[in-house]
Design a protein around this motif. Structure first.
Motif, PDB file in Angstrom:
ATOM      1  N   UNK A  99     -12.429  -1.082  14.494  1.00 35.21           N
ATOM      2  CA  UNK A  99     -11.778  -0.218  15.479  1.00 35.21           C
ATOM      3  C   UNK A  99     -10.281  -0.515  15.580  1.00 35.21           C
ATOM      4  N   UNK A 100      -9.651  -0.721  14.413  1.00 38.16           N
ATOM      5  CA  UNK A 100      -8.211  -0.950  14.350  1.00 38.16           C
ATOM      6  C   UNK A 100      -7.564   0.245  13.643  1.00 38.16           C
ATOM      7  N   UNK A 101      -6.895   1.119  14.371  1.00 33.84           N
ATOM      8  CA  UNK A 101      -6.251   2.282  13.729  1.00 33.84           C
ATOM      9  C   UNK A 101      -5.180   1.885  12.722  1.00 33.84           C
ATOM     10  N   UNK A 102      -4.592   0.704  12.906  1.00 34.53           N
ATOM     11  CA  UNK A 102      -3.557   0.280  11.958  1.00 34.53           C
ATOM     12  C   UNK A 102      -4.128   0.109  10.558  1.00 34.53           C
ATOM     13  N   UNK A 103      -5.372  -0.350  10.452  1.00 39.18           N
ATOM     14  CA  UNK A 103      -5.983  -0.495   9.132  1.00 39.18           C
ATOM     15  C   UNK A 103      -6.155   0.859   8.452  1.00 39.18           C
ATOM     16  N   UNK A 104      -6.458   1.890   9.224  1.00 43.46           N
ATOM     17  CA  UNK A 104      -6.560   3.235   8.643  1.00 43.46           C
ATOM     18  C   UNK A 104      -5.211   3.679   8.088  1.00 43.46           C
ATOM     19  N   UNK A 105      -4.120   3.405   8.818  1.00 44.28           N
ATOM     20  CA  UNK A 105      -2.789   3.766   8.326  1.00 44.28           C
ATOM     21  C   UNK A 105      -2.413   2.987   7.086  1.00 44.28           C
ATOM     22  N   UNK A 106      -2.753   1.685   7.055  1.00 47.52           N
ATOM     23  CA  UNK A 106      -2.473   0.887   5.857  1.00 47.52           C
ATOM     24  C   UNK A 106      -3.250   1.413   4.665  1.00 47.52           C
ATOM     25  N   UNK A 107      -4.515   1.771   4.890  1.00 45.33           N
ATOM     26  CA  UNK A 107      -5.320   2.303   3.791  1.00 45.33           C
ATOM     27  C   UNK A 107      -4.773   3.596   3.239  1.00 45.33           C
ATOM     28  N   UNK A 108      -4.375   4.502   4.123  1.00 43.18           N
ATOM     29  CA  UNK A 108      -3.791   5.772   3.669  1.00 43.18           C
ATOM     30  C   UNK A 108      -2.505   5.532   2.898  1.00 43.18           C
ATOM     31  N   UNK A 109      -1.674   4.594   3.371  1.00 40.57           N
ATOM     32  CA  UNK A 109      -0.420   4.300   2.680  1.00 40.57           C
ATOM     33  C   UNK A 109      -0.678   3.740   1.287  1.00 40.57           C
ATOM     34  N   UNK A 110      -1.656   2.843   1.158  1.00 42.56           N
ATOM     35  CA  UNK A 110      -1.969   2.271  -0.164  1.00 42.56           C
ATOM     36  C   UNK A 110      -2.522   3.333  -1.104  1.00 42.56           C
ATOM     37  N   UNK A 111      -3.339   4.245  -0.595  1.00 39.14           N
ATOM     38  CA  UNK A 111      -3.862   5.314  -1.441  1.00 39.14           C
ATOM     39  C   UNK A 111      -2.758   6.248  -1.917  1.00 39.14           C
ATOM     40  N   UNK A 112      -1.807   6.535  -1.054  1.00 39.65           N
ATOM     41  CA  UNK A 112      -0.692   7.396  -1.460  1.00 39.65           C
ATOM     42  C   UNK A 112       0.191   6.705  -2.484  1.00 39.65           C
ATOM     43  N   UNK A 113       0.433   5.398  -2.306  1.00 33.75           N
ATOM     44  CA  UNK A 113       1.240   4.668  -3.289  1.00 33.75           C
ATOM     45  C   UNK A 113       0.516   4.599  -4.632  1.00 33.75           C
ATOM     46  N   UNK A 114      -0.789   4.385  -4.606  1.00 34.59           N
ATOM     47  CA  UNK A 114      -1.550   4.318  -5.856  1.00 34.59           C
ATOM     48  C   UNK A 114      -1.548   5.643  -6.603  1.00 34.59           C
ATOM     49  N   UNK A 115      -1.380   6.726  -5.876  1.00 36.52           N
ATOM     50  CA  UNK A 115      -1.406   8.052  -6.512  1.00 36.52           C
ATOM     51  C   UNK A 115      -0.026   8.526  -6.943  1.00 36.52           C
TER      52      UNK A 115
ATOM     53  N   UNK B  37      -2.712   2.849 -18.488  1.00 40.05           N
ATOM     54  CA  UNK B  37      -3.659   2.070 -17.698  1.00 40.05           C
ATOM     55  C   UNK B  37      -3.087   1.866 -16.301  1.00 40.05           C
ATOM     56  N   UNK B  38      -3.931   1.572 -15.304  1.00 40.48           N
ATOM     57  CA  UNK B  38      -3.417   1.402 -13.941  1.00 40.48           C
ATOM     58  C   UNK B  38      -2.560   0.138 -13.812  1.00 40.48           C
ATOM     59  N   UNK B  39      -1.499   0.256 -13.061  1.00 38.82           N
ATOM     60  CA  UNK B  39      -0.717  -0.904 -12.635  1.00 38.82           C
ATOM     61  C   UNK B  39      -0.701  -0.906 -11.107  1.00 38.82           C
ATOM     62  N   UNK B  40       0.229  -0.166 -10.497  1.00 40.07           N
ATOM     63  CA  UNK B  40       0.152   0.009  -9.048  1.00 40.07           C
ATOM     64  C   UNK B  40      -1.026   0.895  -8.662  1.00 40.07           C
ATOM     65  N   UNK B  41      -1.645   1.537  -9.637  1.00 39.27           N
ATOM     66  CA  UNK B  41      -2.831   2.327  -9.351  1.00 39.27           C
ATOM     67  C   UNK B  41      -3.984   1.500  -8.807  1.00 39.27           C
ATOM     68  N   UNK B  42      -3.971   0.175  -9.056  1.00 43.50           N
ATOM     69  CA  UNK B  42      -5.007  -0.698  -8.512  1.00 43.50           C
ATOM     70  C   UNK B  42      -4.899  -0.829  -6.998  1.00 43.50           C
ATOM     71  N   UNK B  43      -3.792  -0.403  -6.409  1.00 42.15           N
ATOM     72  CA  UNK B  43      -3.682  -0.447  -4.947  1.00 42.15           C
ATOM     73  C   UNK B  43      -4.728   0.438  -4.283  1.00 42.15           C
ATOM     74  N   UNK B  44      -5.349   1.328  -5.050  1.00 40.15           N
ATOM     75  CA  UNK B  44      -6.384   2.176  -4.473  1.00 40.15           C
ATOM     76  C   UNK B  44      -7.539   1.346  -3.922  1.00 40.15           C
ATOM     77  N   UNK B  45      -7.907   0.274  -4.613  1.00 40.24           N
ATOM     78  CA  UNK B  45      -9.073  -0.516  -4.186  1.00 40.24           C
ATOM     79  C   UNK B  45      -8.855  -1.143  -2.808  1.00 40.24           C
TER      80      UNK B  45
END
Length: 278
Positions: free
Chosen positions: A66-82, A45-53
């Motif tokens: 219009x904050x590019x930093x949020x895009x970088x944070x989102x990409x980082x969380x998706x990579x950690x979740x995967x 079951x997901x544990x850190x996989x919930x970071x995808x949401x």
């Protein structure tokens, strides 16, 4: 620019979020649902996989703000979740129970999220407009709800011992309680250790904590199912702290037709201060 290109780049209602960007985020959500379903079939079951949401929400929020930093944070969380080593884990065992008793995901909160997400979505469609908070709430509820539903429904249930197996019939027979049993018991921190002290193997049909209507399967300390306990070998019996005894039904290899009962009772450690002797 062609009409098709103009249609694909038409804003979805949120500034900075085009249809192409929304479809890309939807594709990421479908990819995550497939990953959750595949891991659930494997018993995880997901544990850190919930970071995808929150990662997906950060990507969605990066456009309107219009904050590019949020895009970088989102990409980082998706990579950690995967790719996080413990992104998906096996359910934890319930203390004091057999190893197959685990904390399984519940269906309540995924269904609540799906219903709440659809209600918000329908109200926004009826009103003809939706603010940023409503869109984020709908996306979070639907993505997390579907993921939780997949994890709860596709996770395999542990195989239980069928009640029509030969050993279960011993539960309803009148067993022999030997004056000198072939088994010995020693209490441990989270249960008890059952040892075969006889010179022959013992077939254990099942065991139960005292004052409990149960039929549990014998297992080793590592959790492997065990039906036969060879001479001198031990098995682990998980018990709750308030347990005051146990019962073990077994037969000897030299006399398989005669069921025997091993009984052990003690004062639980949690009740020692209140113990009164006559």
């Amino acid at each position: 620019m062609t009409d098709l290109s103009l249609a694909l780049l038409t804003p979805t209602g949120l500034p900075g979020v085009t249809w192409l960007y929304a479809l890309a985020l939807a594709a990421l959500a479908v990819f995550w649902w497939v990953r959750v379903a595949r891991e659930a079939r494997r018993g995880r079951i997901p544990r850190q996989g919930w970071w995808f949401v929150p990662g997906l929400l950060s990507l969605l929020l990066a456009g309107p703000t219009e904050l590019p930093a949020l895009f970088g944070v989102g990409v980082a969380l998706l990579l950690l979740a995967e790719f996080w080593p413990l992104a998906y884990v096996r359910p934890r065992r319930i203390p004091g129970h057999a190893p197959e008793r685990t904390r399984r995901p519940r269906l309540g909160w995924p269904l609540f999220g799906l219903v709440g997400g659809f209600l918000l979505l329908s109200s926004a469609l009826m009103a003809g407009e939706a603010n940023l908070a409503t869109v984020l709430s709908v996306v979070a509820a639907l993505v997390a709800g579907v993921g939780g539903l997949l994890a709860a429904t596709l996770l395999p249930r542990p195989a239980r011992r069928p009640p029509n197996e030969p050993g279960f019939a011993l539960r309803w027979q009148t067993p022999l309680v030997p004056e000198w049993p072939e088994l010995s018991l020693s209490l441990t921190g989270e249960g008890a250790q059952l040892t075969n002290t006889s010179p022959q193997s013992v077939q254990v049909a099942g065991w139960s904590p005292a004052r409990t209507n149960a039929w549990l399967r014998l297992r080793t300390a590592e959790g492997t199912p065990l039906d036969t306990l060879p001479a001198g070998q031990s098995a682990y019996l998980p018990l709750q702290p308030h347990a005051s005894g146990l019962r073990v039904w077994y037969v000897l290899s030299s006399d398989p037709q005669r069921p025997r009962l091993f009984r052990a009772d003690w004062t639980p450690p949690v009740a020692q201060p209140q113990r009164v002797l006559n």
